[in-house]
Design a protein around this motif. Sequence first.
Motif, mmCIF file in Angstrom:
data_model
loop_
_atom_site.group_PDB
_atom_site.id
_atom_site.type_symbol
_atom_site.label_atom_id
_atom_site.label_comp_id
_atom_site.label_asym_id
_atom_site.label_seq_id
_atom_site.Cartn_x
_atom_site.Cartn_y
_atom_site.Cartn_z
ATOM 1 N N PHE A 56 0.891 -1.031 -0.035
ATOM 2 C CA PHE A 56 -0.187 0.196 0.329
ATOM 3 C C PHE A 56 1.134 0.576 -0.166
ATOM 4 O O PHE A 56 1.858 1.325 0.227
ATOM 5 C CB PHE A 56 -0.878 0.334 1.559
ATOM 6 C CG PHE A 56 -0.577 0.095 2.452
ATOM 7 C CD1 PHE A 56 -0.018 0.561 3.564
ATOM 8 C CD2 PHE A 56 0.064 -1.072 2.989
ATOM 9 C CE1 PHE A 56 0.689 1.220 4.513
ATOM 10 C CE2 PHE A 56 0.889 -1.020 3.940
ATOM 11 C CZ PHE A 56 1.020 -0.286 5.052
ATOM 12 N N THR A 57 -0.047 2.150 -0.359
ATOM 13 C CA THR A 57 1.577 3.072 -0.465
ATOM 14 C C THR A 57 0.833 4.245 0.945
ATOM 15 O O THR A 57 -0.511 4.513 1.557
ATOM 16 C CB THR A 57 0.310 4.864 -1.740
ATOM 17 O OG1 THR A 57 1.182 3.761 -2.512
ATOM 18 C CG2 THR A 57 1.652 5.865 -1.912
ATOM 19 N N PHE A 58 1.624 4.493 1.875
ATOM 20 C CA PHE A 58 1.744 5.505 2.920
ATOM 21 C C PHE A 58 2.534 6.851 2.966
ATOM 22 O O PHE A 58 3.859 6.314 2.630
ATOM 23 C CB PHE A 58 1.877 4.548 4.218
ATOM 24 C CG PHE A 58 1.330 5.836 5.245
ATOM 25 C CD1 PHE A 58 0.467 6.003 6.193
ATOM 26 C CD2 PHE A 58 3.085 5.343 6.297
ATOM 27 C CE1 PHE A 58 0.111 6.884 7.562
ATOM 28 C CE2 PHE A 58 2.878 6.225 6.899
ATOM 29 C CZ PHE A 58 1.367 6.956 7.750
ATOM 30 N N ARG A 59 2.418 8.162 2.865
ATOM 31 C CA ARG A 59 3.308 9.068 3.083
ATOM 32 C C ARG A 59 4.181 9.118 1.485
ATOM 33 O O ARG A 59 5.286 9.332 1.696
ATOM 34 C CB ARG A 59 4.204 8.660 4.210
ATOM 35 C CG ARG A 59 3.145 9.033 5.538
ATOM 36 C CD ARG A 59 4.160 9.498 6.689
ATOM 37 N NE ARG A 59 3.004 9.739 7.816
ATOM 38 C CZ ARG A 59 3.815 10.263 9.238
ATOM 39 N NH1 ARG A 59 4.846 9.833 9.414
ATOM 40 N NH2 ARG A 59 2.851 10.503 10.160
ATOM 41 N N GLY A 60 3.791 8.721 0.612
ATOM 42 C CA GLY A 60 4.268 8.661 -0.588
ATOM 43 C C GLY A 60 4.927 7.566 -0.791
ATOM 44 O O GLY A 60 5.652 7.460 -2.162
ATOM 45 N N LYS A 61 4.982 6.907 -0.294
ATOM 46 C CA LYS A 61 6.367 5.592 -0.804
ATOM 47 C C LYS A 61 5.584 3.825 -0.376
ATOM 48 O O LYS A 61 3.860 4.330 0.241
ATOM 49 C CB LYS A 61 6.696 5.342 0.678
ATOM 50 C CG LYS A 61 8.087 6.302 0.509
ATOM 51 C CD LYS A 61 9.322 5.714 1.301
ATOM 52 C CE LYS A 61 10.470 5.926 0.873
ATOM 53 N NZ LYS A 61 11.569 5.966 2.287
ATOM 54 N N THR A 62 5.306 3.575 -1.289
ATOM 55 C CA THR A 62 4.958 1.574 -1.543
ATOM 56 C C THR A 62 4.879 0.712 -0.071
ATOM 57 O O THR A 62 6.628 1.201 0.089
ATOM 58 C CB THR A 62 4.953 0.773 -2.662
ATOM 59 O OG1 THR A 62 4.240 1.707 -3.898
ATOM 60 C CG2 THR A 62 4.272 -0.062 -2.675
ATOM 61 N N ARG A 63 4.871 0.830 0.847
ATOM 62 C CA ARG A 63 5.439 -0.690 1.839
ATOM 63 C C ARG A 63 4.393 -1.211 1.930
ATOM 64 O O ARG A 63 3.359 -1.596 1.175
ATOM 65 C CB ARG A 63 3.628 0.406 3.266
ATOM 66 C CG ARG A 63 4.474 2.362 3.164
ATOM 67 C CD ARG A 63 5.998 2.267 3.747
ATOM 68 N NE ARG A 63 5.678 4.113 3.713
ATOM 69 C CZ ARG A 63 6.942 4.993 4.119
ATOM 70 N NH1 ARG A 63 7.918 4.017 4.953
ATOM 71 N NH2 ARG A 63 6.295 5.897 4.221
ATOM 72 N N LYS A 64 5.588 -2.254 1.719
ATOM 73 C CA LYS A 64 5.063 -3.639 1.715
ATOM 74 C C LYS A 64 5.356 -4.308 3.068
ATOM 75 O O LYS A 64 6.464 -4.438 4.239
ATOM 76 C CB LYS A 64 6.052 -4.728 1.061
ATOM 77 C CG LYS A 64 5.942 -4.275 -0.279
ATOM 78 C CD LYS A 64 6.837 -4.576 -1.586
ATOM 79 C CE LYS A 64 6.603 -3.814 -2.992
ATOM 80 N NZ LYS A 64 7.789 -4.726 -3.571
ATOM 81 N N LEU A 65 4.284 -5.374 3.249
ATOM 82 C CA LEU A 65 4.260 -6.565 4.618
ATOM 83 C C LEU A 65 3.895 -7.448 4.138
ATOM 84 O O LEU A 65 3.185 -7.877 3.756
ATOM 85 C CB LEU A 65 2.925 -6.143 5.606
ATOM 86 C CG LEU A 65 2.884 -4.571 6.032
ATOM 87 C CD1 LEU A 65 1.325 -3.429 6.369
ATOM 88 C CD2 LEU A 65 3.923 -3.927 6.535
ATOM 89 N N ASN A 66 4.460 -8.459 5.167
ATOM 90 C CA ASN A 66 4.245 -9.866 5.096
ATOM 91 C C ASN A 66 3.485 -9.798 6.466
ATOM 92 O O ASN A 66 3.694 -9.893 6.999
ATOM 93 C CB ASN A 66 5.025 -11.142 5.144
ATOM 94 C CG ASN A 66 5.413 -11.098 4.349
ATOM 95 O OD1 ASN A 66 5.321 -10.890 2.983
ATOM 96 N ND2 ASN A 66 6.906 -11.243 3.619
ATOM 97 N N ILE A 67 1.578 -10.654 6.519
ATOM 98 C CA ILE A 67 0.801 -11.058 7.344
ATOM 99 C C ILE A 67 0.947 -12.250 7.824
ATOM 100 O O ILE A 67 0.484 -12.803 7.028
ATOM 101 C CB ILE A 67 0.018 -9.689 7.962
ATOM 102 C CG1 ILE A 67 -0.045 -8.672 7.012
ATOM 103 C CG2 ILE A 67 -1.088 -10.212 8.831
ATOM 104 C CD1 ILE A 67 -1.152 -7.705 7.077
ATOM 105 N N LYS A 68 0.957 -12.949 8.955
ATOM 106 C CA LYS A 68 1.322 -14.540 9.232
ATOM 107 C C LYS A 68 -0.060 -14.331 10.580
ATOM 108 O O LYS A 68 0.518 -14.087 11.300
ATOM 109 C CB LYS A 68 2.094 -15.113 9.809
ATOM 110 C CG LYS A 68 1.984 -16.865 9.934
ATOM 111 C CD LYS A 68 3.469 -16.938 9.901
ATOM 112 C CE LYS A 68 3.033 -18.845 10.170
ATOM 113 N NZ LYS A 68 3.868 -19.292 10.352
ATOM 114 N N LEU A 69 -1.030 -15.311 10.555
ATOM 115 C CA LEU A 69 -1.653 -15.813 11.751
ATOM 116 C C LEU A 69 -0.962 -16.326 12.400
ATOM 117 O O LEU A 69 -0.710 -17.430 11.793
ATOM 118 C CB LEU A 69 -3.490 -16.369 11.029
ATOM 119 C CG LEU A 69 -3.820 -16.938 12.233
ATOM 120 C CD1 LEU A 69 -4.363 -15.258 13.207
ATOM 121 C CD2 LEU A 69 -5.208 -17.588 11.752
ATOM 122 N N ALA A 70 -0.414 -16.089 13.766
ATOM 123 C CA ALA A 70 0.214 -16.942 14.213
ATOM 124 C C ALA A 70 -0.487 -17.819 15.767
ATOM 125 O O ALA A 70 0.220 -18.631 15.963
ATOM 126 C CB ALA A 70 1.383 -15.949 14.871
#
Length: 157
Positions: A56-70
């Motif tokens: 997603f874009t946040f504050r003009g930068k593309t941010r990438k996340l990996n989310i895991k149901l732990a």
Amino acid sequence: MKLTAKEDIEAPIAFVNAVLTDFETWERAAMRRGADVERTDRMPALGVGMEWKVAFTFRGKTRKLNIKLASMLAEQSLGFDVMSKPAEAVFGIEMAEMGPRRTRIVLTMELKPRTLAARLFLQSLKLAKAKVNRRFTLRLSQLCAGVEDRYRNREKV
């Protein structure tokens, strides 16, 4: 940095749990807001180990996340591990039945920096922790209001 918020919802715990674990709806909601969401696991059913890649874009930068149901305890708690290049987070949702039609949700998020830039960013957040906590609590209140509305609309049908 650790953030915590709690809110009571006028809905049974089974309904709240069903809404919170409806991950396909959450994926679509994120996509409507402009995020790219990709499910990376091959699990056929809901359970620990589910994973997503989110950009997603946040504050003009593309941010990438990996989310895991732990972790996941039915009608009790959900735990997520969130990883990105600059930081990692542990996100927890606890549900407690307060009555037959009342549920308390406690949200916790602990952020840990992995880079110097993230460490500086978190330090600035710590200086404004009261404001950040207020916004965190406000977002939880909005989420809970949405769950209550869904429950009320479901009862009318």
